[in-house]
Design a protein around this motif. Structure first.
Motif, mmCIF file in Angstrom:
data_model
loop_
_atom_site.group_PDB
_atom_site.id
_atom_site.type_symbol
_atom_site.label_atom_id
_atom_site.label_comp_id
_atom_site.label_asym_id
_atom_site.label_seq_id
_atom_site.Cartn_x
_atom_site.Cartn_y
_atom_site.Cartn_z
ATOM 1 N N THR A 75 -3.795 0.254 -0.339
ATOM 2 C CA THR A 75 -3.193 -0.945 -0.933
ATOM 3 C C THR A 75 -4.286 -1.926 -1.341
ATOM 4 N N HIS A 76 -3.991 -2.694 -2.378
ATOM 5 C CA HIS A 76 -4.881 -3.789 -2.778
ATOM 6 C C HIS A 76 -4.215 -5.137 -2.527
ATOM 7 N N ASP A 77 -3.007 -5.113 -1.950
ATOM 8 C CA ASP A 77 -2.290 -6.344 -1.616
ATOM 9 C C ASP A 77 -2.786 -6.798 -0.246
ATOM 10 N N PHE A 78 -3.838 -7.589 -0.273
ATOM 11 C CA PHE A 78 -4.687 -7.806 0.871
ATOM 12 C C PHE A 78 -5.117 -9.265 0.914
ATOM 13 N N VAL A 79 -4.953 -9.945 2.037
ATOM 14 C CA VAL A 79 -5.452 -11.317 2.182
ATOM 15 C C VAL A 79 -6.302 -11.374 3.443
ATOM 16 N N ASP A 80 -7.525 -11.867 3.298
ATOM 17 C CA ASP A 80 -8.432 -12.023 4.432
ATOM 18 C C ASP A 80 -8.831 -13.491 4.541
ATOM 19 N N LEU A 81 -8.242 -14.193 5.509
ATOM 20 C CA LEU A 81 -8.583 -15.592 5.761
ATOM 21 C C LEU A 81 -9.211 -15.763 7.145
ATOM 22 N N SER A 82 -9.800 -14.710 7.645
ATOM 23 C CA SER A 82 -10.396 -14.744 8.974
ATOM 24 C C SER A 82 -11.745 -15.444 8.953
#
Length: 200
Positions: A75-82
């Motif tokens: 998947t490319h539906d990815f959120v990284d807010l870490s």
């Protein structure tokens, strides 16, 4: 809909320094990819969480990178807010240039430098009445709010600005449940016991 439930894969950090991953659609390889990278799977309020305990930014960066590289094949539906997985060699940890803090259904941003303030304004954040923080456009729904923060955070990273995103989640126990959803990942099945053979 909580922010964590919008993308297929959400990576975030708790205030106490845990890195976590939430998978919101069935990705059969997710459990293996994350546990092989050192994340611990844990059932929590109807969802499977993948956790890394607090440690060094370099270690979290490498472990998350290994897992996410594998997940991008699905998947490319990815959120990284870490913020716990951000690491740059030779860069000491310090106060970030830009800070986002989610609370309830909105976000507040603060900027330490003129470059960070300019970036916020480019992404539609307006100076709040207190004069020291920025707010997104009023009336944004959760998906648009998440998109605004993700776009600004990514842009800041390309400019070499440091960013910290606070999700308003103190500990892993405070990660919200996925409303009306069962666990999105099929956990690895236990190995079957060896079949007993009858002597002849």
């Amino acid at each position: 809909m909580p922010l964590l439930d919008i993308p297929d894969v959400f990576i975030g950090s708790t205030d106490d320094g845990h890195s976590f991953v939430v998978i919101n659609r069935r990705i059969p390889a997710a459990d293996r990819l994350l546990t092989d990278a050192g994340f611990f799977a844990r059932e929590h309020l109807g969802r499977t969480l993948y956790l890394l305990p607090p440690g060094t930014a370099q270690d979290a960066h490498e472990r998350a990178g290994d897992a996410m590289y594998g997940l991008l094949a699905h998947t490319h539906d990815f959120v990284d807010l870490s913020w716990t997985t951000r690491w740059r060699p030779g860069t000491p940890e310090a106060d970030p240039d830009l800070r986002f803090q989610f609370t309830n259904a909105t976000v507040t941003a603060t900027a330490q430098t003129s470059a960070a303030r300019s970036l916020l304004e480019q992404h539609g954040f307006a100076r709040a009445a207190d004069g020291s923080s920025y707010q997104p456009l009023p009336g944004l729904e959760q998906r648009s709010l998440l998109g605004a923060v993700t776009a600004a955070e990514t842009h800041a990273y390309t400019l070499g600005l440091t960013v910290r995103v606070g999700l308003g989640i103190p500990t892993p126990m405070d990660i919200p449940a996925a409303p009306g959803r069962a666990s999105a990942v099929a956990p690895r099945p236990p190995s079957a016991p060896a079949a007993r053979r009858r002597p002849r």
